[in-house]
Scaffold this motif. Structure first.
Motif, PDB file in Angstrom:
ATOM      1  N   SER B 339       0.854  -1.193   0.000  1.00 27.60           N
ATOM      2  CA  SER B 339       0.000   0.000   0.000  1.00 27.60           C
ATOM      3  C   SER B 339       0.887   1.240   0.000  1.00 27.60           C
ATOM      4  N   THR B 340       0.245   2.385  -0.124  1.00 30.99           N
ATOM      5  CA  THR B 340       0.986   3.650  -0.198  1.00 30.99           C
ATOM      6  C   THR B 340       1.984   3.749   0.949  1.00 30.99           C
ATOM      7  N   GLU B 341       3.194   4.200   0.611  1.00 27.28           N
ATOM      8  CA  GLU B 341       4.241   4.271   1.625  1.00 27.28           C
ATOM      9  C   GLU B 341       3.831   5.151   2.794  1.00 27.28           C
ATOM     10  N   PRO B 342       4.050   4.691   4.030  1.00 33.47           N
ATOM     11  CA  PRO B 342       3.707   5.535   5.169  1.00 33.47           C
ATOM     12  C   PRO B 342       4.567   6.796   5.204  1.00 33.47           C
ATOM     13  N   GLY B 343       3.993   7.856   5.673  1.00 29.82           N
ATOM     14  CA  GLY B 343       4.750   9.101   5.814  1.00 29.82           C
ATOM     15  C   GLY B 343       4.608  10.010   4.617  1.00 29.82           C
ATOM     16  N   GLN B 346       0.326  10.870  -0.301  1.00 28.63           N
ATOM     17  CA  GLN B 346      -0.253  10.929  -1.638  1.00 28.63           C
ATOM     18  C   GLN B 346      -1.733  10.579  -1.484  1.00 28.63           C
ATOM     19  N   PRO B 347      -2.570  11.035  -2.416  1.00 25.18           N
ATOM     20  CA  PRO B 347      -3.979  10.630  -2.319  1.00 25.18           C
ATOM     21  C   PRO B 347      -4.085   9.103  -2.322  1.00 25.18           C
ATOM     22  N   ARG B 348      -4.879   8.590  -1.420  1.00 23.06           N
ATOM     23  CA  ARG B 348      -4.997   7.134  -1.318  1.00 23.06           C
ATOM     24  C   ARG B 348      -6.173   6.593  -2.109  1.00 23.06           C
ATOM     25  N   PHE B 408       6.926  19.895  19.339  1.00 20.97           N
ATOM     26  CA  PHE B 408       7.289  18.888  18.329  1.00 20.97           C
ATOM     27  C   PHE B 408       8.326  19.507  17.401  1.00 20.97           C
ATOM     28  N   ASP B 409       9.368  18.724  17.131  1.00 26.45           N
ATOM     29  CA  ASP B 409      10.430  19.246  16.282  1.00 26.45           C
ATOM     30  C   ASP B 409      10.084  18.971  14.816  1.00 26.45           C
ATOM     31  N   PHE B 410       9.331  19.851  14.226  1.00 22.54           N
ATOM     32  CA  PHE B 410       9.009  19.690  12.796  1.00 22.54           C
ATOM     33  C   PHE B 410       8.697  21.038  12.179  1.00 22.54           C
ATOM     34  N   ASP B 411       8.848  21.075  10.844  1.00 23.20           N
ATOM     35  CA  ASP B 411       8.582  22.306  10.107  1.00 23.20           C
ATOM     36  C   ASP B 411       7.112  22.264   9.654  1.00 23.20           C
ATOM     37  N   ILE B 412       6.285  23.062  10.287  1.00 28.28           N
ATOM     38  CA  ILE B 412       4.842  22.986  10.010  1.00 28.28           C
ATOM     39  C   ILE B 412       4.504  23.410   8.570  1.00 28.28           C
ATOM     40  N   ASP B 413       5.287  24.363   8.031  1.00 30.91           N
ATOM     41  CA  ASP B 413       5.022  24.793   6.648  1.00 30.91           C
ATOM     42  C   ASP B 413       5.290  23.651   5.670  1.00 30.91           C
ATOM     43  N   HIS B 414       6.407  22.971   5.912  1.00 31.87           N
ATOM     44  CA  HIS B 414       6.783  21.855   5.047  1.00 31.87           C
ATOM     45  C   HIS B 414       5.755  20.723   5.186  1.00 31.87           C
ATOM     46  N   ALA B 415       5.386  20.459   6.441  1.00 32.19           N
ATOM     47  CA  ALA B 415       4.409  19.386   6.698  1.00 32.19           C
ATOM     48  C   ALA B 415       3.072  19.720   6.043  1.00 32.19           C
ATOM     49  N   TYR B 416       2.702  21.000   6.098  1.00 33.76           N
ATOM     50  CA  TYR B 416       1.439  21.423   5.476  1.00 33.76           C
ATOM     51  C   TYR B 416       1.478  21.160   3.965  1.00 33.76           C
ATOM     52  N   GLU B 417       2.602  21.530   3.335  1.00 34.70           N
ATOM     53  CA  GLU B 417       2.738  21.327   1.887  1.00 34.70           C
ATOM     54  C   GLU B 417       2.624  19.843   1.538  1.00 34.70           C
ATOM     55  N   GLN B 418       3.312  19.015   2.346  1.00 34.78           N
ATOM     56  CA  GLN B 418       3.418  17.590   2.013  1.00 34.78           C
ATOM     57  C   GLN B 418       2.211  16.761   2.423  1.00 34.78           C
ATOM     58  N   ARG B 419       1.595  17.122   3.528  1.00 37.48           N
ATOM     59  CA  ARG B 419       0.571  16.234   4.085  1.00 37.48           C
ATOM     60  C   ARG B 419      -0.866  16.760   3.966  1.00 37.48           C
ATOM     61  N   VAL B 420      -0.992  18.040   3.673  1.00 38.54           N
ATOM     62  CA  VAL B 420      -2.349  18.598   3.573  1.00 38.54           C
ATOM     63  C   VAL B 420      -2.610  19.180   2.177  1.00 38.54           C
ATOM     64  N   LYS B 421      -1.702  20.052   1.754  1.00 38.42           N
ATOM     65  CA  LYS B 421      -1.943  20.762   0.496  1.00 38.42           C
ATOM     66  C   LYS B 421      -2.030  19.795  -0.692  1.00 38.42           C
TER      67      LYS B 421
END
Lengths: 81, 607
Positions: B339-343, B346-348, B408-421
């Motif tokens: 199945s789609t790689e975790p992390g 991509q649209p599932r 949490f040690d993460f870049d929210i802008d990057h995470a937004y681009e990758q996981r939401v946008k």
């Protein structure tokens, strides 16, 4: 929200039904939503019993009061159908 | 590579056809027969597609609760529709949309393979024995009357009837063409292993070109009836037709998600495996065909019906051989195509394989928007240094939130681009690409509601992005009133996240968006109240004007985020348009109204 406001909404709804722009509600539909609200009320009762602080209990009790208002409104709506 | 192959194949076929037409009138007749037959299949598919949008899908959902049921469903639908392609397309759509399990999907494909064999029986047993063209003409005349009707189902019936008419007409022309052939094609017959392999390849190639094993089988049966092909070679051609059909499945799965690709692989394994077994055991199988034919009263020289027996026998054999390995096959498919790689978000669920069926469109979109919700809520919680599991298990939310101080040690802008946008873009594209005019009104309304829900959820993440820096700065270490104020905002957002989680975890039949009324009506009053608290702290000089302004900006972001979250949930978890949705609308207070008991929630830092 007072009963008057719900009554206004009900009037508008009835006009929409007459124009064929709304789905007809039957008492069973109101009953179904009421059951869902009642289920939520039961859950809130449980959460209130499990709450660890008075403040949390108070917060949940107010949520329960909101649900109670909605249940009253549902009962009133059912009586109007 | 595929593109080059296609660009070479097309001119080659066209030249071959033109040369054939020029050299032989009989070839013209056979080719026209094949064309009419394929056109009939297209009409048949178009007709059955009009029955989708509820009818087919409801049957599909009910009929696939167990493997034997799924096989029976595949067999029945393919027998009725005379198209395994349509059944495969619907199956891939449902599988991609998450409405069907892989086990059920593979079961359907197995059943569809047996179902395709009924076509050979119909042609050999009926098509060649009667004047089929005499049936075709009235069917076509009647069908056109139905095709012009307004009702979708009557039109569907018209297309099905027209499809059947064209199938009959195509068979008739193939039969006539082969019967009057001047050239004896049987002189090209090959015997032995070479004959088996060459004719299997020809059968496979013909199926790839015509994209239909059914058409190949009809061509073979009509040629066999006219003695233009030997029985031995016809057996190999029918094996080839089964193998060739896998290419259609592979092409169909190219745009599907991992589930669709797994199904295509199962199709390939089944058909190639069955074909190999049939080739290896061709002699005992042919003997079994003779024995069965004798039993059911088929004349020894009725080779067309014997071919139908053979076609059914080796497909049944394939299912019998595969069934004991069924669960191993599923494990193999899941391992081979993960199945789609975790992390990586991509649209599932949204892909071309979802198709144009209202149920699959709605289910896939609901699942994908749910996927976006999950990712967005994770980002919002982590952005505010909150662990979702702690919130969901808490019996004292305020204390839980106050205890969560480690950022949490993460870049929210990057995470937004990758996981939401990326998901939001896929949702917008998917909705925009659906043809709303061809879908039921309820489906279109639901589609737009889901798109709006995704939009609100994206909005919530954006608001939290704005407030994150200060929130983290003032809550990581205890800094008095300002920390308490930010903890207050975090608690209010956390309460909404918990409410959303509760809705998500509750079965559809038990939940109502009215459960969010407390959260919804409270946002405005809480905002006013927070403003009052800040003013009080300023008066007491516990908070500087700069700090107050900065906090109020963040509070605005927070309350907008809360509203976006509630709006997203109301659209997502709300009843489908209908009487229940009307009841919910009647019971909920208007946007700017509040319940008379709307409460003020205490928080530390309140004066």
């Amino acid at each position: 929200m007072s009963i008057d406001e719900t009554a206004d909404k009900l009037d508008k709804y009835r006009k929409r039904v007459k124009k064929g722009k709304a789905h007809k509600i039957k008492p069973k539909h109101v009953k179904e939503i009421r059951q869902k609200l009642h289920r939520k009320r039961g859950r809130l009762d449980e959460e209130i019993n499990n709450a660890e602080t008075a403040k949390e209990r108070d917060r949940l009790a107010k949520k329960r009061a909101t649900v109670d208002h909605l249940i009253d409104r549902a009962d009133w709506l059912r009586s109007q159908l | 590579m595929t593109h080059i192959l296609r660009s070479v194949t097309l001119p080659f076929i066209m030249i071959l056809l033109v040369v054939g037409f020029w050299m032989s009138g009989e070839f013209r007749e056979v080719a026209a027969g094949v064309a009419i037959f394929l056109f009939g299949m297209l009409m048949l598919e178009q007709g059955f597609e009009l029955f989708s949008g509820g009818f087919l899908e409801r049957i599909l959902e009910r009929a696939t609760k167990s493997t034997p049921r799924a096989i029976a469903f595949g067999f029945t639908t393919t027998s009725v529709m005379q198209s395994s392609s349509l059944v495969s397309v619907i199956t891939i759509s449902f599988l991609s949309a998450g409405l069907l399990s892989l086990v059920a999907g593979v079961g359907i494909i197995f059943g569809a393979n047996i179902g395709t064999t009924t076509g050979a029986w119909l042609v050999a047993g009926f098509g060649l024995k009667v004047d089929i063209a005499a049936f075709a003409m009235p069917m076509l005349a009647l069908s056109i009357v139905l095709v012009f009707q307004k009702s979708k189902y009557v039109r569907g019936g018209g297309y099905v009837l027209a499809g059947m008419g064209f199938l009959f007409l195509g068979i008739h022309h193939m039969k006539v063409g082969f019967e009057s052939f001047d050239i004896d094609l049987s002189s090209f017959a090959m015997t032995g292993v070479a004959g088996l392999l060459v004719y299997t390849l020809i059968g496979a190639a013909a199926t790839v070109i015509m994209q239909s094993s059914h058409a190949t089988m009809v061509l073979v049966i009509t040629a066999l009836a006219a003695n233009q092909v030997t029985y031995e070679n016809a057996l190999a051609l029918s094996i080839g037709a089964n193998v060739g059909t896998t290419v259609t499945a592979i092409i169909g799965a190219a745009t599907a998600n991992y589930q669709g690709r797994r199904l295509a692989l199962a199709h390939v394994i089944f058909n190639v495996g069955t074909g190999a077994v049939a080739l290896i055991f061709i002699v005992p199988l042919a003997a079994t065909v003779d024995w069965i034919s004798g039993l059911i009263g088929i004349a020894p020289d009725d080779y067309t019906l014997k071919l139908a027996v053979f076609h059914t026998l080796f497909n049944l054999l394939g299912v019998v051989l595969m069934l004991p390995l069924f669960h191993r096959l599923i494990v193999f498919l899941e391992r081979t195509i993960p199945s789609t790689e975790p992390g990586i978000s991509q649209p599932r669920y949204l892909n071309d394989a979802v198709g144009a069926f209202p149920e699959t469109i709605e289910a896939a979109l609901t699942a994908e928007v749910g996927h976006l919700h999950d990712n967005a809520i994770e980002l919002i919680a982590h952005g505010l240094s909150l662990h979702r599991s702690s919130l969901y298990e808490s019996h004292d939310l305020e204390t839980t939130v106050r205890a969560e101080t480690e950022p949490f040690d993460f870049d929210i802008d990057h995470a937004y681009e990758q996981r939401v946008k990326v998901l939001y873009a896929a949702i917008l594209e998917f909705v925009n690409n659906r043809n709303a005019h061809e879908l039921p009104v309820e489906t279109v309304q639901r589609m737009y509601a889901l798109r709006e829900s995704a939009e609100h959820m994206v909005g919530a993440v954006k608001e939290v992005k704005h407030m994150r820096e200060n929130t983290v700065a003032f809550t990581a270490t205890e800094q008095g009133d300002i920390s308490a104020l930010y903890d207050g905002l975090r608690t209010e957002i956390a309460e909404i996240l918990v409410a959303l989680h509760e809705l998500k975890e509750t079965p559809v039949a038990d939940r109502s968006v009215l459960w969010l009324e407390d959260e919804r009506t409270r946002i405005k009053s809480d905002k006013t109240q927070t403003g009052g608290v800040v003013e009080g702290l300023m008066r007491e000089e516990a908070l500087t004007a700069t700090a107050s302004t900065s906090f109020m900006n963040d509070a605005n972001y927070a309350y907008r985020a809360m509203k976006e979250l509630v709006d997203a949930a109301r659209l997502y978890y709300g009843e489908r348009e209908g009487p229940l949705a009307e009841v919910e609308r009647l019971l909920e207070p208007d946007e700017d109204l509040e319940f008379s008991n709307t409460h003020s929630r205490g928080r530390s830092g309140e004066s």
